[in-house]
Design an enzyme around this catalytic site. Structure first.
Site, PDB file in Angstrom:
ATOM      1  N   GLY A  47       0.764  -1.244   0.114  1.00  0.00           N
ATOM      2  CA  GLY A  47      -0.063  -0.273  -0.069  1.00  0.00           C
ATOM      3  C   GLY A  47       0.994   1.404   0.078  1.00  0.00           C
ATOM      4  N   GLN A  52       3.146  10.032   1.259  1.00  0.00           N
ATOM      5  CA  GLN A  52       4.640   9.191   1.225  1.00  0.00           C
ATOM      6  C   GLN A  52       5.421   9.477  -0.208  1.00  0.00           C
ATOM      7  OE1 GLN A  52       2.356   5.456   2.205  1.00  0.00           O
ATOM      8  NE2 GLN A  52       4.315   5.223   3.293  1.00  0.00           N
ATOM      9  N   CYS A 100       5.695  -0.021   7.454  1.00  0.00           N
ATOM     10  CA  CYS A 100       5.425   1.038   6.571  1.00  0.00           C
ATOM     11  C   CYS A 100       6.761   1.666   6.012  1.00  0.00           C
ATOM     12  CB  CYS A 100       4.952   2.300   7.633  1.00  0.00           C
ATOM     13  SG  CYS A 100       4.366   3.959   6.633  1.00  0.00           S
ATOM     14  N   LEU A 101       6.340   1.720   4.680  1.00  0.00           N
ATOM     15  CA  LEU A 101       7.856   2.209   3.459  1.00  0.00           C
ATOM     16  C   LEU A 101       8.483   3.493   4.108  1.00  0.00           C
ATOM     17  CD1 LEU A 101       6.410   1.379   0.216  1.00  0.00           C
ATOM     18  CD2 LEU A 101       8.034  -0.011   1.667  1.00  0.00           C
ATOM     19  N   HIS A 142      -4.458   1.404   7.337  1.00  0.00           N
ATOM     20  CA  HIS A 142      -3.164   1.769   7.443  1.00  0.00           C
ATOM     21  C   HIS A 142      -2.971   3.075   6.449  1.00  0.00           C
ATOM     22  CE1 HIS A 142       1.310   1.431   7.948  1.00  0.00           C
ATOM     23  NE2 HIS A 142       1.072   2.065   6.763  1.00  0.00           N
ATOM     24  N   GLU A 143      -3.022   3.041   5.284  1.00  0.00           N
ATOM     25  CA  GLU A 143      -3.395   3.883   4.261  1.00  0.00           C
ATOM     26  C   GLU A 143      -4.205   5.168   4.565  1.00  0.00           C
ATOM     27  OE1 GLU A 143      -0.597   3.843   2.510  1.00  0.00           O
ATOM     28  OE2 GLU A 143      -0.299   1.380   3.051  1.00  0.00           O
ATOM     29  N   HIS A 146      -2.590   7.588   6.698  1.00  0.00           N
ATOM     30  CA  HIS A 146      -1.820   8.479   6.235  1.00  0.00           C
ATOM     31  C   HIS A 146      -2.287   9.825   5.750  1.00  0.00           C
ATOM     32  CE1 HIS A 146       1.985   6.247   6.037  1.00  0.00           C
ATOM     33  NE2 HIS A 146       1.578   5.378   5.740  1.00  0.00           N
TER      34      HIS A 146
HETATM   35 NI    NI Z   1       2.371   3.493   5.843  1.00  0.00          NI
END
Ligand code: NI
Length: 187
Positions: A47, A52, A100-101, A142-143, A146
């Site tokens: 995701g 991000q 998370c990236l 989760h996304e 953000h």
């Molecule tokens: Ni994330």
């Protein structure tokens, strides 16, 4: 096109995003969504949200295929969510390990509802409302966070956060460099 990924400590990850205006979006939005997918795949993510990649707009993409295990019964979900709104949660809270990236090197269990209903627009601007469960619901939540300036570590207990403090500070200070393309934090 692969875009550099912003890291924990970058103020863009703390912003609440702007809605996408379909009247002026058109081809740019489609290209941007393609770039989000490309960027997510090269970083082996499941995701990725627009902040991000340094764009504080209400867009995220997911592809849960790589997240599913052999025994899982749920179908993979590959989709872009524009102007999403989680309208309801479904079922009780479940614990699941997240990463998370934008927070490389940290994986922790987070408690979230098992399912969600989400209203959103696709890249064409069509309004949809769907229900997701399991890992798809997990990635979506989760996304979605953000888009409100929230990162999964914010949802950990104060004790857990204290234990992670030095690791998080390393990311903020630019001492933790993942294998994928990143936008370095300003020194
Ligand atoms: Ni994330």
């Amino acid at each position: 096109m692969i875009l550099p990924i912003t890291l924990y400590g970058n103020p863009v990850l703390r912003k609440t995003v702007e809605e996408v205006d379909f009247a002026s979006a058109d081809t740019d939005l489609k290209n941007f969504v393609n770039d989000l997918f490309d960027t997510m795949y090269q970083a082996s993510g499941v995701g990725l949200a627009a902040p991000q990649v340094n764009r504080p707009i209400a867009v995220f993409v997911i592809d849960t295929e790589a997240f599913l295990d052999e025994g899982d019964t749920e179908q993979p979900v590959k989709k872009a969510f524009i102007n999403p709104e989680i309208t309801a949660t479904v079922g009780g809270n479940v614990r699941f390990s997240e990463g998370c990236l934008s927070v490389p090197g940290i994986n922790e269990e987070v408690l979230r509802p098992e399912g969600v209903r989400i209203r959103y627009q696709d890249v064409e601007g069509n309004q949809l409302e769907e229900e997701y469960h399991g890992k798809a619901a997990r990635v979506i939540q989760h996304e979605y966070d953000h888009l409100f300036g929230k990162v999964f570590v914010d949802r950990l207990s104060p004790l857990k956060k204290t234990l992670l403090k030095s690791k998080l500070n390393e990311i903020v200070a630019g001492k933790k460099v993942p294998a994928y393309r990143i936008k370095p934090n300003k020194k």
